[in-house]
Design an enzyme around this catalytic site. Structure first.
Site, PDB file in Angstrom:
ATOM      1  N   LYS A  13       0.777  -1.065   0.051  1.00  0.00           N
ATOM      2  CA  LYS A  13      -0.342  -0.301  -0.707  1.00  0.00           C
ATOM      3  C   LYS A  13       0.482   1.604   0.042  1.00  0.00           C
ATOM      4  CE  LYS A  13      -4.191  -1.646   0.562  1.00  0.00           C
ATOM      5  NZ  LYS A  13      -5.645  -1.119  -0.552  1.00  0.00           N
ATOM      6  N   ASP A  64      -8.336   0.268   6.789  1.00  0.00           N
ATOM      7  CA  ASP A  64      -7.945  -1.555   7.525  1.00  0.00           C
ATOM      8  C   ASP A  64      -6.774  -1.584   8.366  1.00  0.00           C
ATOM      9  OD1 ASP A  64     -10.774  -3.096   7.393  1.00  0.00           O
ATOM     10  OD2 ASP A  64     -10.127  -3.676   5.384  1.00  0.00           O
TER      11      ASP A  64
HETATM   12  C1  LIG Z   1      -2.117  -6.497   2.609  1.00  0.00           C
HETATM   13  C2  LIG Z   1      -3.095  -6.643   1.144  1.00  0.00           C
HETATM   14  N1  LIG Z   1      -2.996  -6.707   0.860  1.00  0.00           N
HETATM   15  C3  LIG Z   1      -3.928  -6.774   0.057  1.00  0.00           C
HETATM   16  C4  LIG Z   1      -5.535  -5.958  -0.448  1.00  0.00           C
HETATM   17  C5  LIG Z   1      -6.340  -5.309  -1.517  1.00  0.00           C
HETATM   18  O1  LIG Z   1      -6.232  -4.437  -2.067  1.00  0.00           O
HETATM   19  P1  LIG Z   1      -7.525  -3.611  -2.391  1.00  0.00           P
HETATM   20  O2  LIG Z   1      -8.418  -2.964  -1.606  1.00  0.00           O
HETATM   21  O3  LIG Z   1      -6.969  -3.047  -3.358  1.00  0.00           O
HETATM   22  O4  LIG Z   1      -8.471  -4.976  -3.333  1.00  0.00           O
HETATM   23  C6  LIG Z   1      -4.440  -5.121   1.349  1.00  0.00           C
HETATM   24  C7  LIG Z   1      -5.947  -4.357   1.208  1.00  0.00           C
HETATM   25  O5  LIG Z   1      -5.728  -3.025   1.952  1.00  0.00           O
HETATM   26  C8  LIG Z   1      -3.753  -5.382   2.053  1.00  0.00           C
HETATM   27  O6  LIG Z   1      -3.505  -4.555   3.003  1.00  0.00           O
END
Ligand SMILES: Cc1ncc(COP(=O)(O)O)c(C=O)c1O
Length: 407
Positions: A76, A121
């Site tokens: 992120k 989150d």
């Molecule tokens: C560690 C991690 N992987 C995957 C995702 C998924 O990303 P997206 O919400 O863009 O689908 C998130 C989203 O917060 C995340 O924190």
């Protein structure tokens, strides 16, 4: 559960999508971002796990390890900062701001009263708070009831003001929008909604850096076939999957790899979107150990990319994710150990679930000749949760990783 997507196309990347996200813009984002102090220098490692590949009976398994992208602990770190740069450039067009100076905090005087806000989150909010601090603006982060204190502290450490609500993730998104309207703050969200697309587009575009690095690490040049037959992408609102799938699709056109999106069964908004043929909401409780994937609503902008590029959508259980964390922590076999957080391990968990079933493997064309890419999207972003689930601290796993690399 798995559903094959009958809308998936094998064709050149459509121009109407290229107008929204493109390799050119991803490269521009990547160049700017490489100047941000919070990103570790150079590409993240692309780990080869031959022992795990052999136990899953596939030809090759590579893990792009985003846990070491940044001290922020997740991929992120590629999204929020670039969205903030592009937002500030749009707000002050007459000032001709230099993006690199902006990233360096040279316009802190101009930005000191500019406030950005987002629900999270954990990982997006942490990245936004860190970017706001670097650039010199104010940041407010709205947390829902299930975000752990550990994740809250990690965000607050970057100087963000925390607002805690009693409800779930989707209610925290609404609260962020309400506070923004009431206080003239600007929402910097990683999910889109009606009338709100530019910022989530820029966030997703930032994730294209992962795909760019993967292709460079595989020494692929234009016109060559994809080094991977399958790419597993874990889904929250769909931004990560859209940012990476769009890059590969533009690059390989009709010869793109197969994309499989993996979600927690309790937060299956992308899976449900595939069933209904439109961006929609999850059916479950939206509460999962995979905190980053616990999202109840598909991002409509992300869906525009996923609806025609993802070959299959699947759901996994929390136990599947924890099993995959163990596999990557690598106490068995001869592979390098990788620290993968709960959401980070989800792509591998999806692969393992499919390989455990002949029927599901056949439906997704997985066999002994498959070359698979998974993305470890986070490290131990909640260290105590990691230790509890894996039975070993992330420091100890990292020490085993260092010993493996040194041998
Ligand atoms: C560690 C991690 N992987 C995957 C995702 C998924 O990303 P997206 O919400 O863009 O689908 C998130 C989203 O917060 C995340 O924190």
């Amino acid at each position: 559960m798995l559903t094959k997507n009958s809308r998936a196309r094998r064709a050149a990347y459509p121009s109407e999508l290229r107008d929204i996200m493109s390799i050119d813009e991803a490269e521009r984002s990547r160049t700017w971002l490489s100047h941000w102090e919070q990103l570790n220098h150079g590409p993240t490692p692309l780990r080869n796990l031959p022992a795990l590949a052999s136990s899953l009976n596939i030809a090759q398994l590579r893990v792009k390890d985003e846990s070491v992208r940044s001290p922020l602990g997740s991929f992120k770190a590629l999204g929020a900062p670039i969205a903030l740069v592009r937002l500030i450039l749009r707000i002050y067009p007459e000032r001709n701001l230099d993006p690199l100076a902006l990233i360096d905090g040279k316009y802190a005087d101009l930005l000191k009263d500019f406030t950005v806000i987002s629900a999270t989150d954990g990982n997006h909010g942490r990245a936004l708070a860190a970017a706001a601090r670097s650039f010199g603006c104010q940041c407010v982060i709205v947390l829902h009831a299930n975000v752990s204190k550990e994740r809250e502290d990690a965000i607050a450490a970057y100087g963000a003001r925390i607002v805690r609500i009693a409800g779930n993730y989707d209610e925290s998104v609404e609260e962020a929008a309400r506070l923004a309207a009431a206080n003239h703050w600007t929402v910097v969200s990683d999910t889109s909604y009606e009338g709100y697309q530019d910022i989530p587009r820029d966030v997703m575009q930032g994730y294209g850096a992962i795909a760019a690095e993967v292709l460079a690490q595989a020494n692929v040049s234009p016109g060559q076939p994809s080094p991977y037959t399958h790419v597993f992408l874990q889904g929250g609102v769909g931004g990560l999957a859209a940012g990476i799938a769009s890059y590969f699709w533009e690059y390989f056109g009709e010869n793109r790899p197969k994309f499989i999106v993996v979600e927690p069964v309790q937060a299956d908004c992308l899976y449900q979107s595939a069933l209904q043929g439109r961006a929609t909401t999850a059916t479950g409780s939206v509460d999962s150990v995979m905190a980053g994937l616990a999202c109840g609503e598909t991002s409509p902008l992300a869906w525009r990319f996923l609806e025609s590029s993802v070959d299959a959508f699947m759901t996994i259980s929390d136990d599947d994710a924890v099993t995959a964390m163990h596999l990557l922590a690598g106490r068995q076999g001869d592979d390098i150990a990788v620290v993968a957080g709960e959401s980070g391990a989800a792509g591998l968990a999806g692969l393992a679930v499919l390989r455990a079933s002949e029927a599901l493997s056949a439906e997704t064309d997985l066999d002994a000749s498959s070359r698979v890419l998974v993305i470890n999207t986070e490290g131990a972003t909640a260290p105590s949760v990691y230790q509890e689930l894996v039975g070993e601290s992330h420091e100890s796993v990292l020490a085993r990783q260092a010993a493996w690399l040194a041998r």
